[in-house]
Structures are given as C-alpha cells and as structure tokens.
Design an enzyme around this catalytic site. Structure first.
Site, PDB file in Angstrom:
ATOM      1  N   ASN A  11       6.854  -3.994  -0.244  1.00  0.00           N
ATOM      2  CA  ASN A  11       5.732  -3.209   0.657  1.00  0.00           C
ATOM      3  C   ASN A  11       6.638  -4.359   1.866  1.00  0.00           C
ATOM      4  O   ASN A  11       5.735  -4.847   2.243  1.00  0.00           O
ATOM      5  CB  ASN A  11       4.158  -3.195   0.798  1.00  0.00           C
ATOM      6  CG  ASN A  11       3.519  -2.671   1.527  1.00  0.00           C
ATOM      7  OD1 ASN A  11       4.105  -2.308   2.391  1.00  0.00           O
ATOM      8  ND2 ASN A  11       2.447  -2.726   2.056  1.00  0.00           N
ATOM      9  N   TRP A  12       7.384  -3.819   2.423  1.00  0.00           N
ATOM     10  CA  TRP A  12       7.570  -4.022   3.816  1.00  0.00           C
ATOM     11  C   TRP A  12       6.615  -4.461   5.088  1.00  0.00           C
ATOM     12  O   TRP A  12       6.675  -4.732   6.073  1.00  0.00           O
ATOM     13  CB  TRP A  12       8.892  -3.522   4.348  1.00  0.00           C
ATOM     14  CG  TRP A  12       9.902  -3.495   3.243  1.00  0.00           C
ATOM     15  CD1 TRP A  12       9.891  -4.562   2.287  1.00  0.00           C
ATOM     16  CD2 TRP A  12      11.470  -3.248   3.832  1.00  0.00           C
ATOM     17  NE1 TRP A  12      11.426  -4.480   1.588  1.00  0.00           N
ATOM     18  CE2 TRP A  12      12.093  -3.690   2.609  1.00  0.00           C
ATOM     19  CE3 TRP A  12      11.939  -2.392   4.778  1.00  0.00           C
ATOM     20  CZ2 TRP A  12      13.645  -3.638   2.410  1.00  0.00           C
ATOM     21  CZ3 TRP A  12      12.795  -2.012   4.687  1.00  0.00           C
ATOM     22  CH2 TRP A  12      14.177  -2.965   4.075  1.00  0.00           C
ATOM     23  N   LYS A  13       5.841  -3.029   4.632  1.00  0.00           N
ATOM     24  CA  LYS A  13       4.617  -3.387   5.844  1.00  0.00           C
ATOM     25  C   LYS A  13       5.434  -3.203   7.315  1.00  0.00           C
ATOM     26  O   LYS A  13       5.994  -1.781   7.414  1.00  0.00           O
ATOM     27  CB  LYS A  13       3.486  -3.712   6.151  1.00  0.00           C
ATOM     28  CG  LYS A  13       3.126  -4.576   4.572  1.00  0.00           C
ATOM     29  CD  LYS A  13       2.113  -5.722   4.773  1.00  0.00           C
ATOM     30  CE  LYS A  13       1.527  -6.233   3.534  1.00  0.00           C
ATOM     31  NZ  LYS A  13       0.896  -7.115   3.559  1.00  0.00           N
ATOM     32  N   HIS A  98      -4.248   0.860   0.468  1.00  0.00           N
ATOM     33  CA  HIS A  98      -3.985  -0.821   1.301  1.00  0.00           C
ATOM     34  C   HIS A  98      -5.305  -0.791   2.519  1.00  0.00           C
ATOM     35  O   HIS A  98      -5.632   0.156   2.683  1.00  0.00           O
ATOM     36  CB  HIS A  98      -2.417  -0.279   1.833  1.00  0.00           C
ATOM     37  CG  HIS A  98      -2.187  -2.060   1.893  1.00  0.00           C
ATOM     38  ND1 HIS A  98      -3.081  -2.715   2.814  1.00  0.00           N
ATOM     39  CD2 HIS A  98      -1.299  -2.469   1.033  1.00  0.00           C
ATOM     40  CE1 HIS A  98      -2.458  -3.953   2.552  1.00  0.00           C
ATOM     41  NE2 HIS A  98      -1.442  -4.154   1.683  1.00  0.00           N
ATOM     42  N   GLU A 100      -5.105  -2.689   4.542  1.00  0.00           N
ATOM     43  CA  GLU A 100      -4.833  -2.263   5.513  1.00  0.00           C
ATOM     44  C   GLU A 100      -5.604  -1.452   6.473  1.00  0.00           C
ATOM     45  O   GLU A 100      -5.485  -1.272   7.269  1.00  0.00           O
ATOM     46  CB  GLU A 100      -3.412  -2.914   6.472  1.00  0.00           C
ATOM     47  CG  GLU A 100      -3.337  -4.298   5.856  1.00  0.00           C
ATOM     48  CD  GLU A 100      -1.965  -5.341   5.752  1.00  0.00           C
ATOM     49  OE1 GLU A 100      -0.919  -4.740   5.624  1.00  0.00           O
ATOM     50  OE2 GLU A 100      -1.851  -6.086   5.054  1.00  0.00           O
ATOM     51  N   GLU A 168      -5.516  -5.363  -5.742  1.00  0.00           N
ATOM     52  CA  GLU A 168      -5.225  -6.637  -4.560  1.00  0.00           C
ATOM     53  C   GLU A 168      -6.393  -6.994  -3.709  1.00  0.00           C
ATOM     54  O   GLU A 168      -7.102  -6.374  -2.794  1.00  0.00           O
ATOM     55  CB  GLU A 168      -4.027  -5.380  -3.736  1.00  0.00           C
ATOM     56  CG  GLU A 168      -3.079  -5.148  -3.967  1.00  0.00           C
ATOM     57  CD  GLU A 168      -2.079  -5.132  -2.384  1.00  0.00           C
ATOM     58  OE1 GLU A 168      -1.273  -5.603  -2.378  1.00  0.00           O
ATOM     59  OE2 GLU A 168      -2.404  -4.377  -2.076  1.00  0.00           O
ATOM     60  N   GLY A 174      -1.654 -11.874   2.097  1.00  0.00           N
ATOM     61  CA  GLY A 174      -1.287 -12.879   3.001  1.00  0.00           C
ATOM     62  C   GLY A 174      -1.597 -13.687   3.194  1.00  0.00           C
ATOM     63  O   GLY A 174      -1.649 -14.435   4.578  1.00  0.00           O
ATOM     64  N   SER A 214       0.183 -12.410  -2.263  1.00  0.00           N
ATOM     65  CA  SER A 214       0.184 -13.591  -2.232  1.00  0.00           C
ATOM     66  C   SER A 214       1.138 -14.297  -3.634  1.00  0.00           C
ATOM     67  O   SER A 214       1.474 -14.889  -3.368  1.00  0.00           O
ATOM     68  CB  SER A 214      -0.448 -14.522  -1.926  1.00  0.00           C
ATOM     69  OG  SER A 214      -1.595 -14.932  -0.042  1.00  0.00           O
ATOM     70  N   GLY A 235       3.938  -8.403  -0.727  1.00  0.00           N
ATOM     71  CA  GLY A 235       3.980  -7.693   0.909  1.00  0.00           C
ATOM     72  C   GLY A 235       5.063  -9.146   1.313  1.00  0.00           C
ATOM     73  O   GLY A 235       6.037  -9.107   1.396  1.00  0.00           O
ATOM     74  N   GLY A 236       5.036 -10.093   1.803  1.00  0.00           N
ATOM     75  CA  GLY A 236       4.975 -11.018   3.025  1.00  0.00           C
ATOM     76  C   GLY A 236       6.742 -11.439   1.843  1.00  0.00           C
ATOM     77  O   GLY A 236       7.759 -11.470   2.819  1.00  0.00           O
TER      78      GLY A 236
HETATM   79  P1  PGA Z   1       1.486 -10.263   0.530  1.00  0.00           P
HETATM   80  O1  PGA Z   1       0.681  -8.711   0.850  1.00  0.00           O
HETATM   81  O2  PGA Z   1       1.899 -10.465  -0.373  1.00  0.00           O
HETATM   82  O3  PGA Z   1       2.128 -10.329   1.969  1.00  0.00           O
HETATM   83  O4  PGA Z   1      -0.005 -10.823  -0.237  1.00  0.00           O
HETATM   84  C1  PGA Z   1       0.315  -7.564  -0.733  1.00  0.00           C
HETATM   85  C2  PGA Z   1      -0.208  -6.290   0.132  1.00  0.00           C
HETATM   86  O5  PGA Z   1      -0.403  -6.579   0.709  1.00  0.00           O
HETATM   87  O6  PGA Z   1       0.379  -5.805  -0.822  1.00  0.00           O
END
Ligand code: PGA
Length: 252
Positions: A11-13, A98, A100, A168, A174, A214, A235-236
């Site tokens: 997930n590149w966000k 998600h 966010e 999650e 993150g 993470s 994500g990251g």
């Molecule tokens: P992260 O994000 O790997 O940076 O913790 C995961 C996500 O938000 O799907």
C-alpha cells in the site's frame, strides 16, 4: 479448500512524490521479483499513477489494487473514482476501510457499500479491521467482533471466498511497533471464531486473513511462520523495492 499462494500487498498510500519515481519503484521491484512465483504480489499506487504503473505491472506479473473506491458507477461525486474507471487499468483488488480513511470519517456502512460494489465488479475487497489500542480487559475484541459482523452481514456466503480481511492493529501502523506472533495468532483465532459464530463454521475457511502493521524484512518471516496468516499488507516498507522483495521472499 485448496491453499492459495500467499498474498502480499504494498500500500503506497500517498507516495512516491512523482510518476517518474513510481515507475522506477515498479521497475526495481519487478526486476527483483522476476523469478518468484510462489506469491501473489499486489501494489496499490495512488490512482493518478495507475496508467503508467499498469503498463509495467503486466510485464512484471504484479497485480494492481486501489486504496479506495466510490460505490457508484458514475455521477456527481467530486474528487472520487469509480470501479469501471480503475478496471480499465486491470485493477483486481480494492483496499477498503483502512484506518487512515476510517479516521477521516469513513463508517462501517460506507465500507459495506463499497465492498458490495467491489464484489459486483468482480474485484476482491481487502477489508481492514483493527483496534486503536489494547486495553487490559480485552474490550478491543468487541470492536473487532463488531467490525466483522458489519462487514459480512450483507454479503452472500458464496462470495466470502472473495473477501480478504486485513488485520491491522492501528497502534502498529507506521509506528515500528508490530504485534507479536502470539497477538496475531490469538487474533486470527478470534476472527475465525467470530465468523463461525455469526455466519456458520463453513464460512470460516473461505475468508483469507492477512496481517498489516509495521511489517518489515526482519519480522516478516517469524510472522508468516506462525502459519495462521495468508499474507501481508505492507505500508512503509513497500516503498523500498529491496525491503518489499525481502518481505515477499519471507513467505516462501
Ligand atoms: P505500515 O502500514 O506497514 O507502514 O505500518 C501498514 C498499512 O497502513 O497498511
């Protein structure tokens, strides 16, 4: 039910900063991944990069997801995108719910509408669930139960096999704090019990459950070896081709 290959989603966000960087990232990952065929690798770039990225995704055997979608097919919805618009670029998966997005007001009802639209378009929803924090009394399990109930209530059982649940824990997104293998195993069992409780035992096996929060090259192997998860939502670490490649390889 036949075991499916691990599913690893990047997930590149709202990254990277321009389309040139997006293209480089796919090329780098694609080159590293050329020889692997043990997993289904999915990337979820910002929609604005889809046209460029989709040309390369095919070449490198990467599947595509979007990070959100509107439930309507067309109309006066400023700033939104519809499923037919992204299907044109070969999108197969849609990340929904998600944290966010939930944090900016997306409700379970909004998410349910989007799941139904995604299934109708023959795409697979990757639905995120997770608690903001853990309390000593275990009340966070009630929230997870509620999220699961709301997600599946209007979905025909025959379509459960198309749903991917991404557990999650928000406190692990993150932050560098990952759930322990014990946390993940415990939650996976709880999720399955909850599905069985509301929708019957036969409904448990078809639903794939992945973990996100993470995930890094140095914890992916241990988490995957718990044998209870079907893949990762990253994500990251998905913004670094080398790290993402290591995570994918950890699921061999
Ligand atoms: P992260 O994000 O790997 O940076 O913790 C995961 C996500 O938000 O799907």
């Amino acid at each position: 039910m036949k075991k499916q290959p691990p599913l690893i989603i990047g997930n590149w966000k709202m990254n990277p900063r321009d389309s040139k960087s997006a293209v480089s990232l796919v090329k780098e990952l694609g080159t590293l991944q050329k020889k692997q065929n043990h997993a289904t690798v999915v990337i979820a770039p910002p929609i604005i990069y889809l046209a460029e990225v989709s040309k390369l995704a095919k070449k490198y055997n990467l599947s595509l997801a979007v990070q959100n979608i509107h439930k309507s097919l067309l109309g006066a919805f400023t700033g939104e995108h519809s499923l037919p618009m992204v299907l044109e670029y070969g999108v197969k998966y849609v990340i929904l719910g998600h944290s966010e997005r939930r944090a900016s007001g997306e409700s379970d009802a909004d998410i349910t509408g989007k799941i139904e639209a995604t299934l109708k378009a023959k795409c697979q929803p990757i639905v995120c669930i997770g608690e903001k924090e853990r309390d000593g009394q275990g009340n966070f399990f009630l929230l997870i139960e509620e999220q699961i109930k709301n997600i599946f209530t209007n979905i025909p059982k025959a379509r459960f096999k198309d749903i991917i649940l991404a557990y999650e824990p928000i406190w692990a997104i993150g932050t560098g704090a990952t759930a322990t293998v014990e946390d993940v195993v415990e939650m996976q069992i709880f999720i399955q019990k909850t599905i069985a409780k509301y929708f019957g035992r036969a409904s448990v096996a078809p639903v794939r459950i992945i973990y996100g929060g993470s995930v890094k090259p140095d914890n992916a192997k241990e988490l995957f070896e718990s044998k209870v998860i079907d893949g990762f939502l990253v994500g990251g670490a998905s913004l670094n081709a080398g790290d993402f490649n290591s995570i994918i390889n950890a699921t061999k």
